[in-house]
Design a protein around this motif. Structure first.
Motif, PDB file in Angstrom:
ATOM      1  N   ILE B 296       0.754  -1.075   0.019  1.00 19.50           N
ATOM      2  CA  ILE B 296      -0.091  -0.012  -0.052  1.00 19.50           C
ATOM      3  C   ILE B 296       0.851   1.243   0.025  1.00 19.50           C
ATOM      4  O   ILE B 296       1.698   1.399   0.865  1.00 19.50           O
ATOM      5  N   CYS B 297       0.462   2.031  -1.070  1.00 23.84           N
ATOM      6  CA  CYS B 297       1.221   3.454  -1.193  1.00 23.84           C
ATOM      7  C   CYS B 297       0.332   4.338  -0.278  1.00 23.84           C
ATOM      8  O   CYS B 297      -0.486   4.999  -0.687  1.00 23.84           O
ATOM      9  N   LYS B 298       0.656   4.438   1.217  1.00 23.99           N
ATOM     10  CA  LYS B 298      -0.101   5.137   1.996  1.00 23.99           C
ATOM     11  C   LYS B 298      -0.083   6.635   2.016  1.00 23.99           C
ATOM     12  O   LYS B 298      -0.968   7.179   2.183  1.00 23.99           O
ATOM     13  N   SER B 321       0.481  -6.750  -5.939  1.00 25.41           N
ATOM     14  CA  SER B 321      -0.574  -5.698  -6.133  1.00 25.41           C
ATOM     15  C   SER B 321      -0.017  -4.688  -5.553  1.00 25.41           C
ATOM     16  O   SER B 321       0.617  -4.611  -4.308  1.00 25.41           O
ATOM     17  N   CYS B 322      -0.824  -3.408  -5.822  1.00 20.47           N
ATOM     18  CA  CYS B 322      -0.552  -1.956  -5.213  1.00 20.47           C
ATOM     19  C   CYS B 322      -1.707  -1.376  -5.164  1.00 20.47           C
ATOM     20  O   CYS B 322      -2.543  -1.302  -5.831  1.00 20.47           O
ATOM     21  N   ILE B 323      -1.779  -0.915  -3.622  1.00 17.59           N
ATOM     22  CA  ILE B 323      -2.957   0.050  -3.474  1.00 17.59           C
ATOM     23  C   ILE B 323      -2.364   1.467  -3.491  1.00 17.59           C
ATOM     24  O   ILE B 323      -1.821   1.624  -2.738  1.00 17.59           O
ATOM     25  N   LEU B 324      -2.751   2.227  -4.526  1.00 16.46           N
ATOM     26  CA  LEU B 324      -2.218   3.679  -4.674  1.00 16.46           C
ATOM     27  C   LEU B 324      -3.239   4.688  -3.794  1.00 16.46           C
ATOM     28  O   LEU B 324      -3.957   5.231  -4.576  1.00 16.46           O
ATOM     29  N   LEU B 325      -3.068   4.660  -2.568  1.00 18.85           N
ATOM     30  CA  LEU B 325      -3.947   5.385  -1.691  1.00 18.85           C
ATOM     31  C   LEU B 325      -3.716   6.905  -1.826  1.00 18.85           C
ATOM     32  O   LEU B 325      -4.334   7.715  -1.788  1.00 18.85           O
ATOM     33  N   GLY B 326      -2.125   6.972  -1.659  1.00 14.87           N
ATOM     34  CA  GLY B 326      -1.806   8.290  -1.405  1.00 14.87           C
ATOM     35  C   GLY B 326      -1.690   9.174  -3.038  1.00 14.87           C
ATOM     36  O   GLY B 326      -1.612   8.746  -3.916  1.00 14.87           O
ATOM     37  N   ASP B 327      -1.906  10.520  -2.479  1.00 17.85           N
ATOM     38  CA  ASP B 327      -1.968  11.232  -3.919  1.00 17.85           C
ATOM     39  C   ASP B 327      -0.557  11.103  -4.671  1.00 17.85           C
ATOM     40  O   ASP B 327       0.714  11.117  -3.917  1.00 17.85           O
ATOM     41  N   ASN B 328      -0.408  10.989  -5.934  1.00 19.32           N
ATOM     42  CA  ASN B 328       0.766  11.207  -6.649  1.00 19.32           C
ATOM     43  C   ASN B 328       1.613   9.958  -6.504  1.00 19.32           C
ATOM     44  O   ASN B 328       2.785   9.789  -6.644  1.00 19.32           O
TER      45      ASN B 328
END
Lengths: 250, 485
Positions: B296-298, B321-328
């Motif tokens: 997770i990109c928090k 997998s990647c969870i792209l939560l943080g902006d940018n």
């Protein structure tokens, strides 16, 4: 005698293409094989190189006195047979440097030599590039990928210079080349000529033979060599066209 | 023409697995089979705090309500969980001390696999790599822990982390992959035994590559490890994972979980070279590799990059997998998956775009030989709030021979109008022309295939750390040995 072809018959998918070819090539000689399209010129080159899709149905090819039929494609290459392709194939992601290093080292291994150290290999590349007038960025690219027709042919000549073959067969290396590229290809061949190697130049046009002077010219027609002579035969063909041969055969 | 190329391909891809040996070590086993008692046994063996036992039990009870997923393009023989040993640990010899805490037999095993557990044995010119060595269910040695701790970095086995950093474990474990996530994640959460734990504090760039080497040794045993990587704000770490197993006639189960958490501006690069025993030419034996990997990109501007070279296992079921939560934030997935003989792989990724301006890249290169099946399965989901997000996917398949299969299942869901998704796919073959061209230059058919395949996979291989890239290139060629035909 370097290469001796006796009564060679070869076919593909049951269709006979070569119908009894005889040809003798000695060290130090340049032979030109000419003829109309579809008479077996490229087939002859492929059969000498050992391409398996062609079946040799009769006759034999002796190279340095040995029966070539028993040798694999790669062993023929390692013994010094080089084929300059009419249509060099693309190998994406494989740099020419890596490709040539693999080839050079496999040939060295076959001869019982250690792999060429990296530095020596790069020096060899530079030397050969100068010899055949190739710019450095060509060798950093993937093998033939996105190359123009001229670049592909120059790359074939560069590879020939790298591998220093004993018998080089150039299959219509001149087709589709402009005058500058033609000159580079021809110069490459002329610089690599030595008393202990030989060239078989397959061409449709006389044009290349203005730059590479052959010792012998042969006309391949309907699967057989129907006429042999000196370089003047090429000029005669240029003047009279292949119809002359066809008529003579009828 | 086809048959000639096929014949060469067959010859080249009939190579042998080089890591199939077994080490004779005294091993302690849990009783065969799975029950609440097994879960309690493992927890007790590891002297775990109560919260962890409760976590395991909840996971186990949840697992009982689930059934094995069947949506993948895989043919899986039924797994009898009562025939599996869920915990196997090499017995410690009492007389050993300090570095030699590790049984010399185990050191020799890892040396044989090319993994040095000796911190002194540093090759000049080669950057050192910290290694956590896991055999069957336990970590036997973690190198450079002390050096790393000077930077505030925690790198240790998961079991040690549970003992020494229970708060961190409690905070992050299961936060990216909850035990309810899927069948194998639930199973892992119930019976996981060891794995690696890595924590990079704020602003620290990890000075060396970290790696975990997984080895299955004992028979009839499953390996269930868990890896947790946390990169605090502005931290950076590059992590590598390798794995092998002995050659056996029965299938062995490997169900792992990897969780990555990247805070603001942090970057985690995770590389895998998966070389579990793939089974023999007739499809007998081999590892079932059912793995859940997710990051997770928090925080904003964080980045997680997965690179995998998958050559082993009888069956691979895996979607880092990647969870792209943080902006940018940025997610990447680079994969080369090779299947030969009767191997099956269903692998790919999920990119979940939640934050604004998030970007993801997927490069997948499948290579199928023999009678194998190779599938890419990917999901790109761009949520309503993920404005101006982008994804680029490229899925290529290379077929060696006529009896193998390549399949692509891309799922794309875009819920806003400002985002852009691109998908490209190709299928190609090694042509007889390419082989002939190489052979005419004196290159053997086998080397030619190695060369062509490595060229095809180059875009992915160049993402690997130097230490791994060379090994991966060799592995690609070896995996296809005897496949040319």
């Amino acid at each position: 005698m370097l290469l001796q072809i006796k009564n060679l018959h070869a076919s593909i998918n049951g269709k006979e293409i070569l119908k009894g070819v005889d040809l003798d090539v000695r060290e130090g000689e340049v032979h030109a094989i000419m003829g109309p399209n579809g008479t077996g010129k490229s087939t002859l080159a492929s059969v000498i190189a050992g391409r398996e899709v062609f079946e040799v149905t009769a006759g034999e090819i002796l190279y340095k006195g040995k029966d070539l039929h028993k040798l694999s494609i790669e062993d023929r290459a390692r013994e010094g047979i080089f084929l300059g392709f009419q249509y060099p194939v693309e190998i994406p992601g494989v740099s020419i440097t890596n490709f040539m290093r693999t080839a050079v080292n496999e040939i060295r291994k076959f001869k019982g030599l250690d792999p060429l150290p990296g530095g020596d290999f790069l020096r060899l590349m530079e030397e050969k590039k100068r010899l055949v007038e190739i710019t450095s960025n060509l060798t950093n690219r993937s093998v033939n990928e996105g190359f123009s027709g001229g670049e592909k042919k120059k790359n074939e000549i560069f590879q020939m210079a790298m591998l220093e073959p004993v018998l080089a067969i150039l299959d219509e290396t001149d087709s589709g080349l402009d005058i500058d590229a033609l000159r580079i290809v021809a110069n490459g061949v002329n610089k690599l000529r030595r008393p202990d190697n030989a060239f078989v130049v397959i061409t449709h046009y006389q044009r290349l033979l203005d730059y590479i002077i052959p010792d012998f010219v042969h006309v391949l027609f309907e699967g057989r060599i129907v006429k042999s002579g000196g370089k003047e035969l090429a000029l005669e063909l240029e003047e009279k066209g292949y119809d002359w041969i066809k008529k003579e055969q009828e | 023409m086809e048959s000639e190329a096929t014949k060469i391909l067959d010859e080249v891809t009939q190579g042998d697995y080089k890591y199939g040996f077994v080490t004779e070590i005294e091993t302690e086993f849990a009783p065969t089979g799975l029950s609440e008692d097994t879960v309690r046994y493992i927890s007790a063996k590891k002297n775990e705090p109560e919260f962890l036992l409760q976590f395991r039990l909840k996971a186990y009870r949840h697992w009982l309500t689930m059934s094995q997923p069947e949506w993948a393009h895989l043919k899986i023989d039924p797994i009898n969980f009562q025939d599996i040993i869920f915990y196997a640990a090499p017995k410690k010899k009492k007389e050993l001390s300090s570095l030699d805490e590790v049984d010399p037999e185990l050191l020799a095993t890892f040396n044989k696999l090319g993994i040095s557990l000796d911190e002194q044995k540093k090759l000049t010119g080669v950057a050192s790599v910290a290694v956590d060595a896991v055999i069957d269910s336990v970590s036997v040695k973690t190198t450079f822990s002390e050096t790393l701790s000077k930077h505030g970095i925690i790198f240790c086995s998961f079991s040690e982390a549970v003992q020494n950093h229970p708060d961190l474990v409690k905070q992050y474990m299961g936060s990216v992959v909850p035990y309810t996530d899927n069948y194998f994640a639930a199973l892992n959460s119930a019976v996981f035994s060891d794995g690696s734990f890595c924590y990079i504090p704020k602003g620290v760039r990890c000075p060396m590559e970290l790696s975990t080497y997984f080895r299955i040794n004992a028979a009839n045993t499953g390996q269930f490890e868990r890896t947790l990587i946390v990169a605090e704000e502005g931290a950076y770490v590059s992590y590598m994972e390798g794995c092998t197993a002995p050659q056996r006639d029965e299938n062995q189960l490997h169900a792992a979980i990897v969780e990555i958490v990247a805070m603001k501006d942090a970057e985690v690069k995770y590389s895998t070279v998966q070389n579990w025993y793939p089974g023999d030419k007739n499809g007998i034996g081999g590892i079932y590799n059912f793995v859940t990997k997710r990051g997770i990109c928090k925080g904003s501007h964080s980045k997680i990059s997965w690179t995998q070279v998958e050559t082993g296992s009888a069956i691979t079921w895996k979607y880092p997998s990647c969870i792209l939560l943080g902006d940018n934030s940025v997610g990447e997935f680079y994969s080369v998956a090779v299947t030969n003989n009767h191997q099956q792989a269903d692998t790919g990724t999920k990119m979940m775009h939640l934050g604004k301006n998030t970007r993801s890249t997927i490069i997948s290169k499948g290579i199928s030989a023999g009678k194998s099946n190779n599938s890419y399965r990917g999901l790109v989901r761009i949520s309503k709030n993920a404005a101006n997000s982008r994804n680029y996917s490229q899925c290529d398949s290379l077929l060696l021979g006529a009896k193998c299969g390549a399949h692509t299942y891309p799922y794309i869901q875009v819920d806003n109008r400002s985002s852009i998704v691109e998908h490209e796919a190709t299928t190609s073959k090694i042509s007889e022309d390419q082989l002939f061209y190489c052979q005419q230059r004196g290159i053997s058919a086998e080397s030619a295939i190695g060369l062509i395949v490595n060229g095809y996979a180059k875009e992915v291989l160049k993402q690997l750390p130097m230490e791994f890239a060379v090994e991966a290139q060799k592995l690609l060629s070896i995996s296809l040995e005897g496949s040319v035909g």
